[in-house]
Design a protein around this motif. Structure first.
Motif, mmCIF file in Angstrom:
data_model
loop_
_atom_site.group_PDB
_atom_site.id
_atom_site.type_symbol
_atom_site.label_atom_id
_atom_site.label_comp_id
_atom_site.label_asym_id
_atom_site.label_seq_id
_atom_site.Cartn_x
_atom_site.Cartn_y
_atom_site.Cartn_z
ATOM 1 N N SER A 109 -72.251 43.228 -79.888
ATOM 2 C CA SER A 109 -72.957 43.487 -78.631
ATOM 3 C C SER A 109 -74.330 44.092 -78.907
ATOM 4 N N LYS A 110 -74.375 45.033 -79.857
ATOM 5 C CA LYS A 110 -75.665 45.647 -80.204
ATOM 6 C C LYS A 110 -76.618 44.607 -80.795
ATOM 7 N N CYS A 164 -77.970 42.429 -78.033
ATOM 8 C CA CYS A 164 -78.994 43.134 -77.240
ATOM 9 C C CYS A 164 -80.309 43.212 -78.000
ATOM 10 N N ASP A 188 -80.095 40.399 -69.723
ATOM 11 C CA ASP A 188 -79.929 41.211 -68.519
ATOM 12 C C ASP A 188 -78.530 41.813 -68.478
ATOM 13 N N LYS A 189 -77.547 41.105 -69.058
ATOM 14 C CA LYS A 189 -76.158 41.582 -69.063
ATOM 15 C C LYS A 189 -75.415 40.842 -70.160
ATOM 16 N N LEU A 190 -74.508 41.534 -70.803
ATOM 17 C CA LEU A 190 -73.570 40.853 -71.699
ATOM 18 C C LEU A 190 -72.341 40.429 -70.898
ATOM 19 N N ASN A 191 -71.785 39.295 -71.259
ATOM 20 C CA ASN A 191 -70.467 38.898 -70.743
ATOM 21 C C ASN A 191 -69.545 38.806 -71.945
ATOM 22 N N VAL A 192 -68.554 39.678 -71.970
ATOM 23 C CA VAL A 192 -67.586 39.719 -73.073
ATOM 24 C C VAL A 192 -66.251 39.245 -72.525
ATOM 25 N N ARG A 249 -76.436 37.064 -71.162
ATOM 26 C CA ARG A 249 -76.726 36.426 -69.868
ATOM 27 C C ARG A 249 -78.072 36.883 -69.314
ATOM 28 N N LYS A 290 -80.747 36.525 -65.720
ATOM 29 C CA LYS A 290 -80.740 36.216 -64.292
ATOM 30 C C LYS A 290 -81.270 34.818 -64.010
ATOM 31 N N TRP A 319 -75.914 31.929 -63.887
ATOM 32 C CA TRP A 319 -76.007 33.236 -63.222
ATOM 33 C C TRP A 319 -75.860 33.111 -61.718
ATOM 34 N N PRO A 320 -75.136 34.002 -61.015
ATOM 35 C CA PRO A 320 -74.361 35.129 -61.560
ATOM 36 C C PRO A 320 -72.921 34.755 -61.900
ATOM 37 N N GLY A 321 -72.589 33.482 -61.865
ATOM 38 C CA GLY A 321 -71.236 33.051 -62.212
ATOM 39 C C GLY A 321 -70.987 33.152 -63.702
ATOM 40 N N PRO A 322 -69.738 32.953 -64.112
ATOM 41 C CA PRO A 322 -69.433 32.936 -65.546
ATOM 42 C C PRO A 322 -69.982 31.672 -66.184
#
Lengths: 141, 141
Positions: B67-68, B71, B77-81, B98, B100, B105-108
């Motif tokens: 994750s790091k 990033c 904008d966001k991680l999806n795990v 992920r 925007k 986005w914003p779905g999986p």
């Protein structure tokens, strides 16, 4: 002191099943898919890696516990475990019991059509059943 | 001896970035979304809670590391795990960066339309860049 407040959207869409040492365990108000959500009670955290290491390790064990409970209660074909947060950024981890005949299989359930709230006192009753199942698994029953 | 074999579908759809102590880190061949997959090299495991406790805790730390790295490399904008496995049951955990403006986005991103393979040597080049980023983060660079 960490003045944790559950995100309004999570509070509206779920019932509290129980509190674990780190996470609140919520039951999503969707009668079509058995759907638990774990929320670490830590303010301002969006991503798992932002948790302190000790909290991450507790989270893993609470996730494993929730997974065992879901398997015991629902005997799913597969668990779907996910931390997305594209809509609600407060860190929350889904533990969804999936079935080959469910409304979104084999796709993800997040964002899929067909959710349906529990009828009457169904949500509270199921949350109580989830709480009991956690207690049984923790007792080794 | 654990004769671990990577699932054929995972091998076909990804390139290996590097091996961590527990997990192989794969890069999905989708140029539209920076998409890592961690696969614990343990045979016959479908769910996270089926791992031995020590492996679960290593998995959590390798997930935090991935994750790091994501990033640092991609500034999402966001991680999806997520660990889904509805199609490929061998345990594998997605770490998706992920944005925007991305295709789902914003779905999986799982199951969403619009995936597109890297061109030419792009997948191998990006996997090498991912490997270098893991090495830098591990060195504290």
């Amino acid at each position: 002191m960490d003045t944790f407040l559950l995100h309004r959207r999570l509070a509206e869409d779920t019932a509290l099943a129980l509190e674990l040492p780190l996470c609140s365990v919520l039951l999503m108000d969707d009668a079509t898919v058995p759907w638990l959500i774990l929320v670490p009670r830590r303010s301002g955290v969006r991503e798992i890696h932002e948790l302190e290491r000790v909290d991450r390790l507790i989270l893993m064990e609470e996730l494993a516990l929730a997974s065992k409970v879901a398997c015991k209660l629902y005997s799913p074909d597969k668990l779907n475990v996910g931390a997305l947060g594209n809509i609600v950024e407060q860190l929350h981890i889904h533990v969804v019991s999936r079935f080959k005949a469910d409304r979104a299989w084999p796709g993800p359930v997040w964002g899929a059509d067909g959710a349906s709230a529990y009828a009457g006192e169904g949500l509270a009753a199921e949350a109580a059943r989830v709480r009991k199942a956690f207690e049984d698994v923790l007792k080794g029953a």
